[in-house]
Motif scaffolding. Structure first.
Motif, PDB file in Angstrom:
ATOM      1  N   THR A  82      -1.038   9.184   1.434  1.00 28.24           N
ATOM      2  CA  THR A  82      -1.978   9.932   0.598  1.00 28.24           C
ATOM      3  C   THR A  82      -1.547  11.396   0.514  1.00 28.24           C
ATOM      4  O   THR A  82      -0.776  11.886   1.347  1.00 28.24           O
ATOM      5  N   GLN A  83      -2.060  12.097  -0.497  1.00 32.63           N
ATOM      6  CA  GLN A  83      -1.782  13.527  -0.583  1.00 32.63           C
ATOM      7  C   GLN A  83      -2.350  14.260   0.623  1.00 32.63           C
ATOM      8  O   GLN A  83      -1.769  15.255   1.077  1.00 32.63           O
ATOM      9  N   THR A 103       4.312  11.405  -2.592  1.00 38.09           N
ATOM     10  CA  THR A 103       3.342  10.529  -1.910  1.00 38.09           C
ATOM     11  C   THR A 103       3.534   9.072  -2.330  1.00 38.09           C
ATOM     12  O   THR A 103       3.426   8.164  -1.501  1.00 38.09           O
ATOM     13  N   LYS A 104       3.838   8.856  -3.600  1.00 39.33           N
ATOM     14  CA  LYS A 104       4.071   7.489  -4.068  1.00 39.33           C
ATOM     15  C   LYS A 104       5.298   6.899  -3.398  1.00 39.33           C
ATOM     16  O   LYS A 104       5.286   5.732  -2.960  1.00 39.33           O
ATOM     17  N   SER A 137      -2.294  13.241   3.629  1.00 42.28           N
ATOM     18  CA  SER A 137      -1.294  13.138   4.696  1.00 42.28           C
ATOM     19  C   SER A 137      -0.198  14.180   4.517  1.00 42.28           C
ATOM     20  O   SER A 137       0.260  14.795   5.483  1.00 42.28           O
ATOM     21  N   LYS A 196       4.504   6.290   0.236  1.00 38.47           N
ATOM     22  CA  LYS A 196       3.365   5.374   0.415  1.00 38.47           C
ATOM     23  C   LYS A 196       2.330   5.968   1.373  1.00 38.47           C
ATOM     24  O   LYS A 196       1.856   5.308   2.303  1.00 38.47           O
TER      25      LYS A 196
END
Length: 202
Positions: free
Chosen positions: A35-36, A29-30, A38, A33
């Motif tokens: 969210t979890q 996720t990082k 998503s 870019k």
């Protein structure tokens, strides 16, 4: 769809760098870019995401053009060797194909996809009279994918695939005398593309 593609690419990069065990949804996720939420909207689990990367390893590749047949097959394998040096989607998918036991899979779909690609070129080669009379198209496609897979794995371990194009050239140098028709073999070009890393023509 753009979010899903971003997640898949980020996941491929993370899986390529860390392997399945070392990767995490947080790292993915990082990198993507997003969210979890998503990630879990598109994929039900880390394992599901890993399988999607594995079976989609060939997505986005632009295989070399040309007339279908033995020369184009050679060009495709050398293109794949070069892509394995730099393409994170392909690299991540290939690594997961090898490591899939870690996430409970025994799935040969990705390998069968490449067997299909190679078989298509070998079928055209057979129809054009480019193969020896004893060559079996389906068996040869399976054998070539197996040889390519083993060669790239050995190259990855030995040199991080720095020598992979040259290893595929060597593979063809020994394989062609057994499968290419006598009148065709001398006209086939087996060489890395001009801008390939570590290029060396034969």
């Amino acid at each position: 769809m753009k979010t899903r593609e971003a997640i898949l690419r980020a996941a491929a990069e993370v899986f390529d760098e860390y392997g399945f065990s070392g990767a995490s949804v947080a790292k993915i996720t990082k990198r993507a870019k997003v969210t979890q939420g998503s990630v879990y909207f598109h994929f039900d689990s880390k394992e599901g995401l890993a399988r999607a990367v594995m079976v989609g390893q060939g997505d986005g590749l632009e295989l070399p053009p040309g007339t279908d047949g033995l020369q184009r097959l050679i060009d495709i394998t050398l293109y794949l060797a070069e892509q394995l040096q730099t393409n994170p989607v392909l690299r991540g998918g290939v690594r997961l194909s090898v490591e899939q036991g870690e996430f409970g899979l025994r799935d040969d779909e990705a390998y069968q996809q490449w067997v299909g690609v190679f078989r298509e070129q070998l079928t055209a080669a057979h129809e054009r009279g480019e193969l020896t009379a004893s060559a079996d198209v389906s068996e040869l496609a399976w054998l070539l994918v197996s040889c390519f897979s083993g060669t790239q794995l050995f190259s990855q371990i030995s040199t991080d695939r720095a020598d992979l194009p040259q290893r595929i050239i060597s593979l063809w140098r020994y394989l062609l005398p057994g499968v290419a028709a006598d009148g065709v073999r001398g006209s086939l070009r087996v060489a890395a593309t001009p801008d390939a890393p570590g290029k060396r023509k034969r």
